[in-house]
Design a protein around this motif. Sequence first.
Motif: not given
Length: 225
Positions: A3, A25, A27, A105, A108-109, A112, A115-116
């Motif tokens: 992260r 958040r 990171f 938001d 960040v979504a 994520e 990163i996944r």
Amino acid sequence: MKRNILYIEDNEKIGSYLKEELEQRGFSVQWLLSGDGAEKEVNQYGIVILDIMLPGLDGFTVGKRLKKTAPAVPILLLTARTSIDDKVEGLQFADDYLTKPFHTDELVARLEVLIRRSGGTHSERISLGNYIEVDSEAQMVFDKRAGEEIILTGKQHHILMYFLRHPNQVLPKEQIYEAIWEETYITGDKTLMVHIHRLRQKLERYPDSPEIIETLKGIGYRVKL
């Protein structure tokens, strides 16, 4: 999952604000005002956020060099440039493209998701609909119901993989065409439509009522994950 973010942005007001927001958040953010020296550091990070309009080398040049140095590190372009040409050029190497102004938001979504996709087991399969699975590392598509591999043509494969690199995003047909065929889209050209029709014949349970590759009339297509 990593992260820690390498953030390259020359606007100090935006950079300071976003660094603080992301750190709140969870990171860790290394913020650079230019791309100078970024290639030496990029492998230390889980993801890159990159502006296009930078002093010295522009973001396109920086991004291509970073992707060559660290192909497994996702790059998210965050820029005020909104033209289709810019998006097509950027998405030749970047994994996502978000235009300013943006909502934190949403950023960040998207982070994520990237990163996944880059973390964990690389051989994990992506499910499409009820019975299609894609092994993105092996570049293979499977029909779970029949227990067989689905054989795609070269262009069908490139189109599907392009969708999977941009999940849940509405992609204009011009952008898809120019990314796959690497030439300018001509209004009225049906080439992409024909290829997607044939791809649906192989992937969709009911090709005339597609659930995997959605059409957004007058805009383009979207694949939901």
